[in-house]
Structure formats: structure tokens, C-alpha cells
Design a protein around this motif. Structure first.
Motif, mmCIF file in Angstrom:
data_model
loop_
_atom_site.group_PDB
_atom_site.id
_atom_site.type_symbol
_atom_site.label_atom_id
_atom_site.label_comp_id
_atom_site.label_asym_id
_atom_site.label_seq_id
_atom_site.Cartn_x
_atom_site.Cartn_y
_atom_site.Cartn_z
ATOM 1 N N LEU A 42 0.827 -1.204 0.000
ATOM 2 C CA LEU A 42 0.000 0.000 0.000
ATOM 3 C C LEU A 42 0.864 1.258 0.000
ATOM 4 C CD1 LEU A 42 -2.779 1.371 0.227
ATOM 5 C CD2 LEU A 42 -2.606 1.067 2.703
ATOM 6 N N MET A 43 1.912 1.254 0.814
ATOM 7 C CA MET A 43 2.810 2.414 0.871
ATOM 8 C C MET A 43 3.548 2.604 -0.460
ATOM 9 S SD MET A 43 4.072 1.736 4.781
ATOM 10 C CE MET A 43 5.356 2.962 4.857
ATOM 11 N N ALA A 44 3.942 1.506 -1.101
ATOM 12 C CA ALA A 44 4.604 1.597 -2.410
ATOM 13 C C ALA A 44 3.643 2.165 -3.446
ATOM 14 C CB ALA A 44 5.111 0.220 -2.841
ATOM 15 N N ARG A 45 2.383 1.731 -3.404
ATOM 16 C CA ARG A 45 1.391 2.268 -4.331
ATOM 17 C C ARG A 45 1.186 3.759 -4.100
ATOM 18 N NH1 ARG A 45 -4.749 1.317 -3.513
ATOM 19 N NH2 ARG A 45 -4.280 3.066 -2.171
ATOM 20 N N ASP A 46 1.108 4.155 -2.842
ATOM 21 C CA ASP A 46 0.945 5.574 -2.523
ATOM 22 C C ASP A 46 2.120 6.395 -3.047
ATOM 23 O OD1 ASP A 46 -1.455 5.003 -1.276
ATOM 24 O OD2 ASP A 46 -0.668 5.232 0.771
ATOM 25 N N TRP A 52 3.681 9.951 -9.762
ATOM 26 C CA TRP A 52 2.955 10.185 -11.006
ATOM 27 C C TRP A 52 2.325 11.573 -11.002
ATOM 28 C CZ3 TRP A 52 -2.620 10.065 -11.333
ATOM 29 C CH2 TRP A 52 -3.114 10.190 -12.642
ATOM 30 N N LEU A 53 1.716 11.928 -9.875
ATOM 31 C CA LEU A 53 1.091 13.247 -9.785
ATOM 32 C C LEU A 53 2.122 14.365 -9.966
ATOM 33 C CD1 LEU A 53 -1.378 12.689 -6.816
ATOM 34 C CD2 LEU A 53 -1.995 13.133 -9.201
#
Length: 89
Positions: A42-46, A52-53
Motif C-alpha cells: 500500500l505504501m509503495a502504491r501511494d 505520477w502526480l
């Protein structure tokens, strides 16, 4: 100094069963390991979303504000996607 912290969590039955199954199958040594691995993912996805943003979405937004003529309509996007689908299939 201790680097871990004990917590008590509540999960829906389906999630709790999934955690227990991972341990039972030998994929993880403990339920805590399953939760830690899930949180790391989850932290890697965040981090990936934040990157990306900052690296793509922000600059694209700034470029569009600087030159609004770069914008395309929803109809143009649909037409482009339809053309790509027709080429692929």
C-alpha cells in the motif's frame, strides 16, 4: 529501543480468512507478516501515485494552463480511442 508496536485490529471475516489462509499455506510465517507485507504494498502504491502526480499530472496541468489550445474534447478522445480499437482488432 523497540522498533515495533503491538496493535489490535479488526478485519471483516473475508479479510481475516485470507490472512489466515496465507499463513496456513506457508506463504508467510505469521499473520503479522501478512499485514506488514500488505502495508508495504500500500505504501509503495501511494509513493507511485504521488510520483505520477508530481512528475506527469502536474506538468501536464501546467502545460495546459499555459496553452489551452492543447486541450481535446471528450468527443475527440472517444474518436481517437475508437480508431485505436479498430486498428488493434
Amino acid at each position: 529501543m523497540r522498533t515495533t508496536q503491538q496493535m489490535s485490529i479488526t478485519l471483516p471475516n473475508e479479510m481475516a480468512d485470507a490472512v489466515k489462509a496465507k499463513v496456513r499455506k506457508g506463504e508467510y510465517a505469521s499473520e503479522s507478516e501478512v499485514i506488514r507485507d500488505g502495508l508495504r504494498a500500500l505504501m509503495a502504491r501511494d509513493r507511485a501515485v504521488e510520483s505520477w502526480l508530481h512528475q506527469q499530472v502536474g506538468p501536464a496541468h501546467d502545460a495546459l494552463r499555459a496553452d489551452p489550445s492543447r486541450a481535446v474534447t471528450a468527443d475527440q478522445v472517444r474518436a481517437r480511442l475508437a480508431a485505436e480499437r479498430a486498428k488493434a482488432g
